[in-house]
Design a protein around this motif. Structure first.
Motif, PDB file in Angstrom:
ATOM      1  N   TYR A 100       0.813  -1.215   0.000  1.00  0.00           N
ATOM      2  CA  TYR A 100       0.000   0.000   0.000  1.00  0.00           C
ATOM      3  C   TYR A 100       0.854   1.277   0.000  1.00  0.00           C
ATOM      4  N   GLY A 101       2.130   1.107   0.287  1.00  0.00           N
ATOM      5  CA  GLY A 101       3.061   2.224   0.125  1.00  0.00           C
ATOM      6  C   GLY A 101       2.866   3.389   1.059  1.00  0.00           C
ATOM      7  N   PHE A 102       2.217   3.176   2.219  1.00  0.00           N
ATOM      8  CA  PHE A 102       2.087   4.292   3.148  1.00  0.00           C
ATOM      9  C   PHE A 102       3.465   4.640   3.700  1.00  0.00           C
ATOM     10  N   GLY A 103       3.765   5.938   3.720  1.00  0.00           N
ATOM     11  CA  GLY A 103       5.089   6.358   4.157  1.00  0.00           C
ATOM     12  C   GLY A 103       6.054   6.491   2.989  1.00  0.00           C
ATOM     13  N   VAL A 104       5.681   5.875   1.836  1.00  0.00           N
ATOM     14  CA  VAL A 104       6.511   5.992   0.644  1.00  0.00           C
ATOM     15  C   VAL A 104       5.807   6.904  -0.361  1.00  0.00           C
ATOM     16  N   TYR A 105       4.547   6.573  -0.644  1.00  0.00           N
ATOM     17  CA  TYR A 105       3.753   7.430  -1.531  1.00  0.00           C
ATOM     18  C   TYR A 105       3.107   8.516  -0.677  1.00  0.00           C
ATOM     19  N   GLU A 106       3.358   9.763  -1.062  1.00  0.00           N
ATOM     20  CA  GLU A 106       2.885  10.865  -0.219  1.00  0.00           C
ATOM     21  C   GLU A 106       1.372  10.919  -0.096  1.00  0.00           C
ATOM     22  N   ASN A 107       0.682  10.537  -1.180  1.00  0.00           N
ATOM     23  CA  ASN A 107      -0.762  10.721  -1.172  1.00  0.00           C
ATOM     24  C   ASN A 107      -1.532   9.536  -0.605  1.00  0.00           C
ATOM     25  N   VAL A 108      -0.809   8.579  -0.066  1.00  0.00           N
ATOM     26  CA  VAL A 108      -1.488   7.523   0.681  1.00  0.00           C
ATOM     27  C   VAL A 108      -1.549   7.981   2.135  1.00  0.00           C
ATOM     28  N   THR A 109      -2.772   8.152   2.626  1.00  0.00           N
ATOM     29  CA  THR A 109      -2.931   8.714   3.966  1.00  0.00           C
ATOM     30  C   THR A 109      -3.691   7.729   4.852  1.00  0.00           C
ATOM     31  N   THR A 110      -3.672   7.997   6.138  1.00  0.00           N
ATOM     32  CA  THR A 110      -4.501   7.192   7.030  1.00  0.00           C
ATOM     33  C   THR A 110      -5.815   7.938   7.265  1.00  0.00           C
ATOM     34  N   MET A 111      -6.769   7.205   7.819  1.00  0.00           N
ATOM     35  CA  MET A 111      -8.078   7.811   8.007  1.00  0.00           C
ATOM     36  C   MET A 111      -8.024   8.941   9.040  1.00  0.00           C
ATOM     37  N   MET A 112      -7.141   8.789  10.041  1.00  0.00           N
ATOM     38  CA  MET A 112      -7.037   9.856  11.038  1.00  0.00           C
ATOM     39  C   MET A 112      -6.424  11.108  10.419  1.00  0.00           C
ATOM     40  N   GLU A 113      -5.532  10.927   9.443  1.00  0.00           N
ATOM     41  CA  GLU A 113      -4.981  12.090   8.733  1.00  0.00           C
ATOM     42  C   GLU A 113      -6.083  12.789   7.953  1.00  0.00           C
TER      43      GLU A 113
END
Lengths: 320, 886
Positions: free
Chosen positions: B353-366
């Motif tokens: 899922y690339g969270f932390g690598v791809y900038e536009n992958v965010t968490t729901m709290m973000e």
């Protein structure tokens, strides 16, 4: 939390720390080609995020320059190192603009340093020599205006141009201090300090011997770091008072000064007025004790003056 | 105070035992034949009456027992039914009402430990039930009447965690005029709810409805907020906890700071604000949010460069104090509520899922913070890479939950908050395309399903399928989400400008540490365990400590609020009672057997006691003694005492050996004996039952309070009696309910491994394991493995091994025989007259079983005795009584 974490990338040429939030983007770049491993960065850092990487010597010559390493967990992007770096190796960007937050918030002074060129006093025939002579290649010829230009960002204020141009350049160095070379104490055949000196103050003369032209020295102290005869240090505590509380800092002092072939002392630095504990702490660590004490005494005197001024009739008291 | 006299008049009042076998509807009766068990029970020594009942715990069932007590003059009762965790208190109360001492009771768990786990071996399950009943009868023969301790209760509550659950609990307790301390580790109370923008399904502004409650807490005279503090140490027991709270230095004086914020304006340092999920900065001197309670600034020393600009800005207020040190606050507390909530899981572990690598992958709290008007972007929903409003957005559910690689559980509220965020963004940006990738949509709440329906009507797309990969376009920073649409069976590759991951909820950081400090067990993930999942969901196994909110498992706001109020209610039961009764199952020293009374210099009991309950005076000629009020009853000292001078009420050597003898009376070489602690392993075995994990029926459990109680002698005695295999099972060492009991068991049992191996016992026949209360599957696996070892060796092989070891075992067990109770029992067994209890108990008086061993008095002079106990009211009368009522 992944966002807002500091990302460090390190190559041969540079170390980049990057911290990107949505509304704030901080970047710090260490240009390792400019870095001489002078130890000022590690000394000034309030979070001990910068560590010194010692040089590698081979047969008295520099094989690998001294350098620094940065702990991204500890760096808080205050920008102190970028202000104090004598070789301008550190650049700090906030949202893409060059900025040192400590200076912006007046927690750190501007250093009083400059390099001014007087076109009228310059003999243009020496143009190429002066340009060639600059150790950092910051002087260029502006053909349109028929004048010489200095890249102020990267000028290290070594005064080579001042001498080469017979005084057409006027350089103000931030640091005052002394540099002493005692060749008799040197390890025979060692020329490592001449290899690292960013200003050519330490150089190899016609006879192949180490020589010092102390006028050019910017008191960075890189030579002391590469010197195979190491300074021995003992820790001691320095305390100073701020806002009614006494603070104590660990400090180190050299015990074998008489055995060191090269000694650089920093006495005082030209800077703008600033009220900041961070600056006092930096001074105490960078300069000899006296510089710190002078600074603190000056602060006290100023505060006394302010107090008296504020008092009724204080002004007249002061005038006396 | 406990009158723990051990005088039983066996001559004039021989054991008259009633045995009741419960059908539990068909839960037991469908596997086990109760009538067979009843018939068998009738043959057991001392049993006067044995009956079966469809529901022993029902009113008619209880009445039957009470009637029999009167009719047959029963003085001991055995109920063969379910787990002690379930109905032991019920039956104890039942026989107590009929005039019996509640401790003259024993339960045989033939449901969780037999019918539910051996449904395919009906005959064997019945045999096992018979054995368990025989063991219960054997134990109950030797039990003594005990009186509950009555302890005073400090009318003061402690709540750990200042989220909405903690806030609700605090306000309710304060309304009952109970002094309440609210400990919060961050600088402000409010918790996760304060981070949310809106709440589902009503779309209330989250902070707008929480902030008034936070202010109420701040203003309430009965509530003391200890923010930026952590619970470091908890000693004591229900009604009498001694709690040490560390107040971390905030370098700002709470009584002087007005929260004006001038200091933050001059601070040069910007660091990511955890409250904003790192999307925006805060200063090194900060309040996490504008609505913070208490509204007091805090200096983050990890970021501070000590420029003291803030000191200047604060000026005459002088609220900043860089010399502040951590401070320990000691509190006397009656009851504790754990409300530590949850953290969000870092989804960067899922690399695809690339969270932390791809900038536009965010968490729901973000996403929550991005569209919150109080957030870093002031409510403008932008994507991180370029700060522009995305045209389309994919929201992915079950990221890290319902995923066997990470967390098997369902995080519960993600379906609803994903839909809520989608709805909200649809309102703000009607043109935005929102696609939700889901496995299932779970909406089990009032008006939740209707909310989901509204979302569908609003044009939010739902695709069933868990995305397999997200790929970033390096130029546009757009993302392509790959998934299989389960409905169509087709591969979907969807290009979107931004992705939101509904990442799992995990127990808040430090949950395991807090569990250790409070001696409250955590499950494998770290969620706090409830005492009973159905009937005591707000209680922990430790009396006086209660649970509220997501500390126990993911919960949404209404659930957390109701749990907060519920926990406050549970705690107030204790706090308003004034005094409370606790179990008297403590250890006591036989002064004559203690080697120190003969000038010895032994301090083993003192060293192993985690509660400092042992008064140890080696070399003075004074025997060791135990402070009753301080003893928690783990029994570690009992097992460690080389002189067998210490015993434990209700878990004496004699009682446990009697159980062993009963269980191993027939075909011992086929049986696996398992000693389990009362907390983790006992509940783990129960968990195997409730989960119906099948394992072979040749296994037999003996319950003790802690693995630390399992004497090496018990294990050797089991092998001497010919057992096939022996298991000692406790909590995971860090979860030990008695702090260090499991560790001492570890040392002791590990030593025993080598010794038994030398005697020729095959390694697989004796094991030490850790099974937590949730590890039913592990329990079943261990049982299967051990049965397999027994089967592999065969009865012949085991008999041969045991016979070879027998002389050595007998020699080593000589010392245990010196314990009067055990010696009597063993002599009986040697005389092959084990079942002849009725005459046996008559002899017991002469042999020493009936000798009076009163609760050990404090050996210190009277004046200091109660200082040592620190519990004058609980200890003093006992001391006085023991000294002849002075």
């Amino acid at each position: 939390m992944r966002r807002g974490a500091t990302v460090k990338t390190k190559t041969e040429q540079r170390i980049v720390l990057d911290r990107k939030m949505v509304t704030l983007h901080q970047t710090q770049t260490w240009d390792l080609d400019r870095c001489v491993g002078c130890q000022i960065g590690p000394l000034v850092c309030p979070k001990d995020a910068i560590s010194h990487v010692p040089a590698v010597l081979e047969n008295g010559r520099l094989k690998q320059r001294a350098s620094v390493d940065i702990d991204p967990e500890k760096c808080v992007f205050c920008g102190m190192c970028s202000v104090m770096c004598p070789t301008n190796a550190i650049t700090m960007l906030v949202n893409g603009k060059e900025e040192a937050p400590v200076q912006k918030y007046e927690a750190f002074p501007l250093l009083i340093e400059s390099n001014k060129f007087n076109r009228d006093a310059f003999d243009m025939s020496r143009r190429d020599f002066v340009i060639e002579n600059c150790p950092t290649d910051v002087i260029s010829y502006d053909a349109k205006a028929d004048t010489l230009k200095v890249d102020q960002k990267y000028c290290i204020r070594c005064r080579q141009c001042e001498v080469a141009s017979d005084g057409a350049f006027t350089v103000v160095q931030p640091w005052q201090g002394s540099v002493t070379l005692r060749r008799e104490l040197c390890v025979e055949g060692c020329l490592a300090c001449a290899d690292i000196c960013p200003t050519r103050a330490l150089h190899v003369d016609e006879n192949g011997a180490l020589a010092l032209a102390d006028y050019y020295c910017i008191k960075c102290g890189a030579c002391m770091q590469v010197c195979p005869i190491k300074a021995e240090v003992e820790p001691y505590e320095v305390s100073f008072e701020y806002a009614g509380t006494t603070y104590t800092r660990e400090h180190e002092r050299i015990t074998n000064l008489d055995q060191l072939p090269i000694v650089v002392e920093r006495w005082r630095v030209g800077h703008t007025e600033v009220q900041s504990g961070a600056w006092v702490a930096a001074l105490i660590r960078l300069a000899d004790d006296k510089a710190g004490e002078t600074e603190i005494d000056r602060k006290r005197a100023l505060r006394r003056r302010d107090l008296l001024t504020a008092l009724k009739g204080g002004r007249s008291l002061l005038d006396k | 105070m406990a009158k723990t006299t051990r005088e039983i008049d066996y001559e004039n009042d021989p054991p008259r035992i009633g045995v009741y076998v419960c059908h539990c509807g068909s839960n037991i009766a469908s596997v086990i034949t109760p009538s067979e068990v009843v018939d068998y029970a009738k043959t057991l020594p001392g049993v006067v009456v044995a009956k079966e009942h469809r529901y022993a715990c029902s009113d008619p069932g209880q009445s039957m027992i009470q009637q029999d007590i009167k009719e047959y003059g029963l003085n001991r009762v055995v109920v063969a039914a379910c787990s002690v965790a379930m109905h032991e208190p019920t039956f104890k109360a039942c026989i107590s009402d009929a005039g019996l001492n509640p401790f003259m009771f024993q339960m045989a768990n033939i449901r969780e430990h037999s019918s539910w786990v051996h449904s395919h071996e009906k005959a064997a399950a019945t045999e096992k039930a018979k054995d368990l009943v025989a063991a219960a009868v054997a134990k109950v023969t030797y039990v003594h009447p005990l009186e509950m301790f009555e302890v005073p209760v400090t009318r003061r509550a402690l709540i750990v965690g200042g989220g909405i659950a903690g806030i609700s609990a605090a306000l309710d307790l304060a309304d009952m005029n109970i002094e309440t301390y609210l400990v919060e580790k961050s600088p402000t109370i409010g918790g996760r709810m304060a981070q949310l923008d809106k709440t589902f399904p009503t779309m209330d502004c989250s902070i707008c409805i929480e902030a008034p409650k936070m202010v109420d807490v701040g203003k309430n005279r009965n509530i003391h907020i200890l923010s930026y503090s952590e619970v470091k140490e908890v000693n004591g027991y229900i009604g009498n906890f001694k709690v040490k709270v560390e107040r971390k230095p905030r370098y700002v004086l709470e009584d002087k700071c007005t929260g004006c914020g001038l200091c933050a304006e001059v601070c040069p340092i910007d660091v990511p604000n955890i409250f904003e999920e790192g999307l925006g900065p805060r200063k090194a001197i900060y309040v996490p949010m504008a609505q913070a309670v208490p509204s007091i600034y805090t200096i983050d020393m990890d970021a501070c460069i000590k420029c003291f600009k803030c000191v200047d800005a604060c000026g005459a207020l002088s609220a900043i104090d860089f010399a502040q040190q951590p401070e320990i606050v000691e509190l006397d507390i009656g009851a504790i509520i754990i409300a530590t909530g949850y953290d969000t899981w870092d989804p960067s572990e899922i690399e695809e899922y690339g969270f932390g690598v791809y900038e536009n992958v965010t968490t729901m709290m973000e996403i929550e913070r991005l569209h919150c008007a109080g957030g870093p972007t002031v409510g403008e929903f932008v994507r991180p890479s370029d700060g522009k409003v995305p045209k389309n957005l994919a929201l992915i559910q079950c990221v890290g939950s319902r995923d066997k690689r990470y967390h098997e559980y369902c995080s519960g509220f993600c379906c609803m908050y994903t839909i809520k965020n989608a709805m909200l963004l649809k309102w703000l940006y009607p043109d935005m395309d929102i696609i939700i990738f889901r496995i299932d949509i779970r909406t089990p709440g009032k008006t939740y399903e209707e909310f989901y329906e509204r979302a569908r009507e609003a044009g939010i797309h739902f695709i069933q399928g868990r995305p397999s990969e997200i790929v970033e376009d390096p130029v546009t920073k757009n993302l392509v989400v790959h998934a299989e649409n389960i409905a169509t069976g087709r591969h979907v590759a969807l290009e979107v400008e931004m992705v939101g991951l509904a990442n799992a909820a995990i127990p808040s950081e430090g949950s395991f540490d807090l569990g250790r400090v409070l001696t409250v067990p955590n499950d494998t993930y770290g969620w706090f365990m409830e005492s009973h999942p159905k009937l005591k969901p707000l209680d922990t196994p430790t009396e006086g400590i209660y649970l509220a909110g997501a500390a126990q498992g993911p919960k949404d706001i209404p659930q957390s609020v109701s749990q907060g109020s519920g926990a406050a209610g549970r705690a107030s039961r204790v706090l308003n009672a004034g005094k409370w009764e606790i179990d008297p199952i403590i250890a006591y020293v036989d002064p004559e057997r203690c080697i120190n009374s003969r000038g010895g210099k032994c301090d083993i009991c003192y060293r192993v006691c985690p509660y400092g309950a042992v008064i140890n005076l080696p070399g003075t000629g004074q025997p060791s003694s135990i402070i009753p009020a301080k003893c928690h009853g783990c029994g570690t000292c009992v097992a460690e005492c080389p002189q067998n001078a210490i015993s434990q009420h209700h878990f004496s050597d004699g009682q446990i050996v009697a159980q062993l003898h009963a269980l191993l009376a027939e075909k011992p070489e086929e049986k696996v004996i398992a000693f389990t602690c009362r907390w983790c392993s006992g509940m783990g075995a129960d968990n195997a039952g409730t989960s119906h994990f099948e394992y072979p029926a040749n296994t037999r459990n003996i319950l003790v309070m802690c693995a630390g109680r399992v004497d090496a002698d018990f294990v050797m005695e089991a092998f001497r009696l010919g057992a096939g295999a022996v298991l000692v099972s406790g909590c995971h060492p860090q979860d030990c309910h008695y702090i260090s009991g499991r560790n001492f068991a570890d040392t002791r049992i590990t030593r025993l491994f080598a010794q038994l191996e030398k005697l020729g016992i095959s390694p697989g026949r004796f094991r030490l394991e850790s099974v937590s209360a949730t590890e039913g599957a592990k329990w079943a696996r261990i049982m299967r493995e051990m049965s397999a070892v027994v089967q592999e060796l065969g009865p012949e092989g085991i008999r041969a091994e045991n016979e070879k070891a027998l002389p050595q075992l007998t020699k080593r067990l000589a010392r245990m025989r010196e314990v009067p109770e055990v010696g009597y029992l063993l002599r009986l067994a040697d005389g092959a007259a084990l079942k002849d209890v009725e005459t046996g108990v008559k002899q017991a008086r002469d042999k020493g079983l009936g000798q009076t061993v009163g609760v050990t008095e404090c050996q210190l002079p009277e004046a200091t005795a109660c200082d040592t106990c620190q519990l004058a009211a609980a200890c003093a009368p006992e001391t006085k009584q023991a000294k002849g009522g002075k």
